[in-house]
Enzyme design. Structure first.
Site, PDB file in Angstrom:
ATOM      1  N   SER A  38       0.842  -1.191   0.000  1.00 53.06           N
ATOM      2  CA  SER A  38       0.000   0.000   0.000  1.00 53.06           C
ATOM      3  C   SER A  38       0.877   1.240   0.000  1.00 53.06           C
ATOM      4  O   SER A  38       2.005   1.222   0.516  1.00 53.06           O
ATOM      5  CB  SER A  38      -0.900   0.010   1.244  1.00 53.06           C
ATOM      6  OG  SER A  38      -1.583   1.242   1.372  1.00 53.06           O
ATOM      7  N   TYR A  42      -2.598  -1.423  10.631  1.00 57.33           N
ATOM      8  CA  TYR A  42      -2.681  -1.761   9.210  1.00 57.33           C
ATOM      9  C   TYR A  42      -1.523  -1.130   8.442  1.00 57.33           C
ATOM     10  O   TYR A  42      -0.848  -1.793   7.638  1.00 57.33           O
ATOM     11  CB  TYR A  42      -4.018  -1.288   8.639  1.00 57.33           C
ATOM     12  CG  TYR A  42      -4.138  -1.461   7.138  1.00 57.33           C
ATOM     13  CD1 TYR A  42      -4.519  -2.679   6.595  1.00 57.33           C
ATOM     14  CD2 TYR A  42      -3.863  -0.402   6.270  1.00 57.33           C
ATOM     15  CE1 TYR A  42      -4.628  -2.840   5.219  1.00 57.33           C
ATOM     16  CE2 TYR A  42      -3.977  -0.553   4.904  1.00 57.33           C
ATOM     17  CZ  TYR A  42      -4.351  -1.778   4.378  1.00 57.33           C
ATOM     18  OH  TYR A  42      -4.436  -1.938   3.018  1.00 57.33           O
TER      19      TYR A  42
END
Length: 270
Positions: free
Chosen positions: A138, A151
């Site tokens: 990400s 996360y």
């Protein structure tokens, strides 16, 4: 990366980003296997895409990973692409303690542990077939969104792990690719889509941008806004970190919300 004539396994392929890639790879003429936790969802996908192979498996469970590896190696000996895509995202308030210390590690166990275990479980067949590992990271590996702190930390860990994996496999003929998406419209990002100033792309657009980079031979792919975030992290880290905090602050669970269990309501890709 060669995009046709491959045998591919995609974790978390029952929805969102994973399913978008699975559909496109299938369209290109590859043999595609997807895994997910929910058998009912896999059955629906199979009905829509009969040529797609579906297997129920949870990357959070080492025993299920072992069983998956044994089955896939027996049924699909030409497997040469592993896409580690399954993941979970939780909104966390780190300023208060939690009684569920085991649950606090959920994202680490799935997002990091799942990738490491899946890669190890399949590395022999990928090496034998001179294959490819694609890790879904990400842009938040570079610039964290503070409402999802663990996360973001898992994605930073995957970025580091992928770099080391690439070095260790460079003499084995195995490609190691990292895809670092920007914000993507999926079930996992429903709340974040309400953030001020946040631009989101849909999964199909992510696939289109990623395939363009794969065709060009890229090993670290930062589609769309992800490239800008990586650049800003180098140019003005304090500024870009503060901007994301302004957008994310509203999504940090309040004490009252945590008391009702919202901390443990994961958004799970797969």
């Amino acid at each position: 990366m060669k995009l046709i004539g491959r045998t591919m396994l995609i974790t978390g392929g029952s929805a969102g980003i994973g399913l978008a890639f699975a559909r496109k790879f299938l369209e290109l003429g590859n043999e595609v296997i997807v895994t997910g936790r929910r058998q009912a969802v896999l059955d629906e996908i199979k009905a829509q895409h009969p040529k797609l192979h579906t297997i129920q498996s949870d990357v959070a469970d080492p025993e299920q990973i072992g069983a998956l590896a044994s089955r896939v190696k027996a049924e699909f000996p030409t497997l040469d692409v592993l896409m580690n895509n399954a993941g979970v995202m939780l909104y966390q308030n780190l300023s208060i303690p939690t009684a569920d210390l085991a649950g606090l590690m959920t994202e680490m166990n799935i997002n990091v542990g799942g990738v490491i275990r899946m890669t190890s479980a399949f590395i022999d067949i990928l090496t034998a077939n001179k294959g490819t590992v694609i890790n879904m990271s990400s842009a938040l590996a570079f610039v964290p969104s503070p409402c999802t702190p663990i996360y973001c930390a898992t994605k930073a860990a995957i970025h580091s792990f992928t770099q080391s994996l690439r070095f260790q496999l460079e003499d084995a003929g195995v490609e190691v690719i990292e895809v670092m998406p920007p914000a993507v419209k999926t079930e996992m990002t429903t709340e974040l889509s309400k953030a001020d100033g946040l631009t989101m792309i849909d999964p199909d657009e992510l696939v289109t941008l990623t395939l363009k980079s794969l065709k060009a031979g890229a090993r670290e792919i930062r589609p769309g806004q992800a490239n800008a975030l990586a650049f800003m992290r180098r140019l003005a880290p304090d500024f870009i970190n503060r901007q994301l905090w302004k957008s994310a602050k509203q999504f940090v669970p309040a004490r009252a919300a945590l008391a009702t269990g919202r901390r443990d309501d994961p958004q799970y890709s797969g």
